[in-house]
Scaffold this active site. Structure first.
Site, PDB file in Angstrom:
ATOM      1  N   HIS A  37       0.748  -1.098   0.279  1.00 12.89           N
ATOM      2  CA  HIS A  37       0.145   0.013   0.145  1.00 12.89           C
ATOM      3  C   HIS A  37       0.936   1.485   0.527  1.00 12.89           C
ATOM      4  O   HIS A  37       0.553   2.283  -0.554  1.00 12.89           O
ATOM      5  CB  HIS A  37      -0.934   0.334   1.400  1.00 12.89           C
ATOM      6  CG  HIS A  37      -1.864  -1.475   1.723  1.00 12.89           C
ATOM      7  ND1 HIS A  37      -1.927  -2.572   2.366  1.00 12.89           N
ATOM      8  CD2 HIS A  37      -3.239  -1.291   0.232  1.00 12.89           C
ATOM      9  CE1 HIS A  37      -2.765  -3.239   2.026  1.00 12.89           C
ATOM     10  NE2 HIS A  37      -3.687  -2.381   1.233  1.00 12.89           N
ATOM     11  N   GLN A 149      -0.590  -4.897  -8.303  1.00 10.80           N
ATOM     12  CA  GLN A 149      -0.873  -5.631  -9.547  1.00 10.80           C
ATOM     13  C   GLN A 149      -1.390  -6.689  -9.048  1.00 10.80           C
ATOM     14  O   GLN A 149      -1.268  -8.193  -9.554  1.00 10.80           O
ATOM     15  CB  GLN A 149       0.429  -5.810 -10.472  1.00 10.80           C
ATOM     16  CG  GLN A 149       0.452  -7.041 -10.883  1.00 10.80           C
ATOM     17  CD  GLN A 149      -0.476  -6.531 -12.849  1.00 10.80           C
ATOM     18  OE1 GLN A 149      -0.833  -5.861 -12.562  1.00 10.80           O
ATOM     19  NE2 GLN A 149       0.042  -7.579 -13.227  1.00 10.80           N
ATOM     20  N   LYS A 150      -1.089  -6.957  -7.687  1.00 12.69           N
ATOM     21  CA  LYS A 150      -1.174  -8.418  -7.318  1.00 12.69           C
ATOM     22  C   LYS A 150      -2.464  -8.344  -7.750  1.00 12.69           C
ATOM     23  O   LYS A 150      -2.661  -9.851  -7.478  1.00 12.69           O
ATOM     24  CB  LYS A 150      -0.414  -8.399  -5.577  1.00 12.69           C
ATOM     25  CG  LYS A 150      -1.182  -9.730  -4.477  1.00 12.69           C
ATOM     26  CD  LYS A 150      -0.534  -9.634  -3.886  1.00 12.69           C
ATOM     27  CE  LYS A 150      -0.908  -9.572  -2.541  1.00 12.69           C
ATOM     28  NZ  LYS A 150      -2.549 -10.211  -2.386  1.00 12.69           N
ATOM     29  N   VAL A 177       4.929  -5.794  -4.452  1.00 12.85           N
ATOM     30  CA  VAL A 177       5.731  -5.360  -3.062  1.00 12.85           C
ATOM     31  C   VAL A 177       5.964  -7.091  -2.384  1.00 12.85           C
ATOM     32  O   VAL A 177       4.999  -7.055  -2.044  1.00 12.85           O
ATOM     33  CB  VAL A 177       5.961  -4.209  -2.564  1.00 12.85           C
ATOM     34  CG1 VAL A 177       6.724  -4.648  -1.022  1.00 12.85           C
ATOM     35  CG2 VAL A 177       5.619  -2.783  -3.652  1.00 12.85           C
TER      36      VAL A 177
END
Ligand code: PAF
Length: 283
Positions: A37, A149-150, A177
């Site tokens: 985040h 994008q996860k 990340v």
């Protein structure tokens, strides 16, 4: 950073910034912030004059047997982290501000919501996401909005709704990340006990194995998926799905030609985790 709870307050802040020629970035979240985040907030900070982070655990995107009640909530911690990463406004509305009594509208996007997470969590999941994100776009009216994008399928769903409904916002997808051992950051990682936390690294290693297979010249979807599945099985993980799909429209692929999205979801201990990788076959 200011904390606001109503639509009129957030609109007033955005109007103030706009009147001075400022551009506005929105980072929608459900809180329980982690470095993923924070990377979105930093990206928004770098490109906008006003950065609004929304914090709203959206009840309509949780299925009846999902973790709405248990979802980690700590607004004070989230506020501190959001401010540190550069947010100007924390928009944290109560449920009744978003879904007033008698609320009866839902946005449904067909096709791309019916596979992967849509098939396993139920179509209502993406109806809930699309509805709340549409509302946030109308409440905040950002120039750009930032997503991780996860949640690759979520990004495609939001891009599709923005295109189909002519919403004037740029959608920015930021890279996944990861923890130092490769586990994709997720608010749900807190559900992992030490043994499950260790096994959960297999998701990223499975994606690595698929990527290595493609790099070694493998093009058959079945063989690439098998390379990933072998790693999951060795970690005693039975995926909910492990599928190779087009990164543009999620149609199923039987070969890796150009770019392909390998997406995985699995229950590991008490957590349901998702991860993905864009595989690229260079000629
Ligand atoms: O990705 C999330 O955290 C949520 O799905 C979102 C986009 C904030 C909508 O509730």
């Amino acid at each position: 950073m200011r904390i606001v709870r109503t639509v009129s307050e957030v609109r007033a802040a955005v109007t103030g910034a706009r009147s001075g020629g400022g551009i506005v970035g929105l980072v929608p979240t459900m809180g329980a912030l982690h470095d993923g985040h924070l990377s979105l907030i930093r990206a928004a900070r770098a490109e906008n004059d006003l950065v609004v982070m929304s914090l709203f655990v959206n009840p309509t995107q949780f299925g009846p047997n999902e973790d709405l009640a248990a979802y980690p909530r700590d607004e004070a911690r989230d506020a501190e982290l959001a401010e540190g990463a550069g947010a100007d406004i924390l928009f944290a509305p109560p449920v009744a501000e978003v879904y007033p009594h008698g609320f009866s509208t839902s946005i449904h996007i067909s096709g791309i919501t019916e596979v992967l997470d849509g098939a396993h969590r139920g179509a209502e999941h993406f109806d809930g996401v699309a509805t709340v994100v549409t509302k946030l776009f109308h409440m905040v009216a950002p120039d750009a909005a930032y997503f991780g994008q996860k949640d690759a399928q979520q990004v495609l769903v939001i891009r599709r709704l923005v295109r189909d409904l002519d919403v004037p916002v740029r959608i920015i997808a930021c890279p996944i990340v990861r923890e130092p051992d490769g586990l994709a950051m997720s608010s749900r990682n807190v559900y992992l006990d030490p043994e499950a936390r260790e096994r959960a690294t297999a998701l990223n290693r499975a994606l690595d194995a698929a990527e290595a297979a493609v790099a070694a010249g493998e093009r058959s979807a079945g063989a690439v998926i098998d390379a990933a599945r072998t790693v999951l099985v060795a970690a005693d993980i039975d995926p909910e799905y492990l599928e190779l799909r087009s990164p543009d429209d999620l149609r199923e692929l039987d070969r890796v030609d150009g770019e392909a999205l390998l997406a995985v979801a699995a229950r590991v201990g008490a957590a349901r985790l998702i991860d993905n990788r864009i595989l690229e076959a260079t000629p």
